[in-house]
Design an enzyme around this catalytic site. Structure first.
Site, PDB file in Angstrom:
ATOM      1  N   PRO A   2      31.011 -18.110  43.968  1.00  0.00           N
ATOM      2  CA  PRO A   2      31.422 -19.527  43.784  1.00  0.00           C
ATOM      3  C   PRO A   2      30.372 -20.207  42.896  1.00  0.00           C
ATOM      4  CG  PRO A   2      31.887 -18.950  45.764  1.00  0.00           C
ATOM      5  CD  PRO A   2      31.156 -17.444  45.227  1.00  0.00           C
ATOM      6  N   GLU A   3      30.576 -21.038  41.850  1.00  0.00           N
ATOM      7  CA  GLU A   3      29.385 -21.824  41.462  1.00  0.00           C
ATOM      8  C   GLU A   3      29.874 -23.454  41.979  1.00  0.00           C
ATOM      9  OE1 GLU A   3      28.789 -21.754  37.364  1.00  0.00           O
ATOM     10  OE2 GLU A   3      29.386 -19.729  37.209  1.00  0.00           O
ATOM     11  N   HIS A 109      37.982 -10.489  58.665  1.00  0.00           N
ATOM     12  CA  HIS A 109      36.614 -11.031  58.081  1.00  0.00           C
ATOM     13  C   HIS A 109      36.496 -12.394  58.582  1.00  0.00           C
ATOM     14  CE1 HIS A 109      36.882  -7.461  55.843  1.00  0.00           C
ATOM     15  NE2 HIS A 109      37.967  -7.795  55.486  1.00  0.00           N
ATOM     16  N   ARG A 132      32.878  -9.919  52.136  1.00  0.00           N
ATOM     17  CA  ARG A 132      31.323  -8.834  51.487  1.00  0.00           C
ATOM     18  C   ARG A 132      30.374  -9.357  52.446  1.00  0.00           C
ATOM     19  NH1 ARG A 132      32.261  -9.464  44.949  1.00  0.00           N
ATOM     20  NH2 ARG A 132      34.500  -8.847  45.000  1.00  0.00           N
ATOM     21  N   LYS A 175       8.829 -24.637  26.533  1.00  0.00           N
ATOM     22  CA  LYS A 175       9.345 -23.573  26.965  1.00  0.00           C
ATOM     23  C   LYS A 175       9.952 -22.386  25.846  1.00  0.00           C
ATOM     24  CE  LYS A 175      10.707 -24.438  31.691  1.00  0.00           C
ATOM     25  NZ  LYS A 175      10.058 -22.992  32.098  1.00  0.00           N
TER      26      LYS A 175
END
Length: 302
Positions: A2-3, A109, A132, A175
């Site tokens: 998930p972001e 889970h 997981r 950079k």
């Protein structure tokens, strides 16, 4: 994984149920997730009121009375489910929470369960489910948050109006790293992930291979390109949050329902398809940068 928009969507789903509630009991059904659970977790937080539920980068932060913060990370497959207790403990909708959806098929889970007493609406359970087990939780004294290893190096938040070209210019100056790598650097911008970096760069018409320092002026101030990039990062994240996050892989909202932003991806996972900029005839390409797929248009992204 998930972001940020997915995490923010989960926070907004949990907030009406968790804020103001008191943690009556904690069930830790295993001693660890990705890392060991905080020592004496239940003992330390039972009886405390949840004063607020916020987010920093991809962390959910439950501010507890007494100056403790419970920081929670979804990892790769973590999700939360909201339940109320009725009789035999079956899942039931929380009053006024149209987002509820039970997911009984995943209950093997269910690793951590927070039993809450709410001022209004009766008891509720917040269930953390993680097949997981890459998620994790930690307890941090609020006064020590800024110095905690998980938080002390985090960069700017890409939400609201806090992110600007002027903010990014000193961080990008000099950079040589590609823009894609710079935007994924959590010490520069906190919470940006692969999907939404690709989308923001496409909107800004900037190549992911361009040197980050090339969009900063010699005097160290922002170019128009950097101002535009900052704007599109904010807009991309805001659009994704509004749409409910993406549904890639195992992501679920707090209610178990799916988000929809993946249907609006303009470039991510669209290799070989025409660029969606109206004036462009380019074809989306996929390259690998730092082991991650990057999708971009080589014609209009410069």
């Amino acid at each position: 994984m998930p972001e940020l928009p997915e995490v923010e969507t989960v926070r907004r789903g949990l907030q009406p149920v968790m804020e103001g509630a008191r943690i009556e009991r904690v069930e830790a059904r295993r001693p660890d997730l990705r890392f060991p659970l905080p020592e004496r977790l239940a003992e330390r937080i039972e009886g405390r009121r949840i004063e607020s539920l916020s987010r920093r980068a991809k962390y959910l932060l439950a501010d507890l009375e007494g100056g403790l913060v419970l920081a929670m990370h979804l990892g790769m497959s973590g999700s939360f489910r909201i339940e109320t207790a009725e009789g035999d403990g079956a899942a039931a909708p929380v009053a006024g929470a149209a987002f509820h959806l039970a997911r009984s098929e995943d209950r093997l889970h269910d690793h951590v369960i927070f039993h809450l007493a709410r001022p209004e609406g009766g008891p509720a359970r917040i269930v953390f489910n993680d097949p997981r087990r890459f998620g994790y939780m930690t307890l941090v004294p609020k006064a020590e948050m800024a110095d905690h290893p998980h938080f002390r190096a985090l960069g700017l938040e890409p939400t609201g109006n806090a992110l600007s070209g002027a903010d990014l210019a000193p961080r990008f100056r000099g950079k040589a790293a590609p823009l894609k790598a710079a935007l994924l650097d959590q010490t520069i911008i906190a919470g940006l992930g692969n999907i939404y970096v690709c989308e923001a760069l496409w909107r800004a018409r900037l190549s992911p291979r361009r040197e980050a320092g090339s969009i900063v002026k010699k005097d160290g101030t922002a170019t128009q390109r950097l101002d535009t990039l900052a704007l599109h990062i904010r807009e991309t994240i805001a659009d994704a949050i509004e749409a409910g996050g993406s549904t890639l892989r195992d992501y679920r909202q707090a209610d178990g329902s799916l988000g929809y932003f993946q249907h609006r991806f303009n470039v991510y996972d669209r290799e070989g398809e025409p660029c969606r900029h109206e004036t462009c005839r380019g074809i989306v390409q996929r390259i690998v940068q730092s082991g991650r797929s990057t999708f971009f248009c080589p014609v209009c992204q410069r």
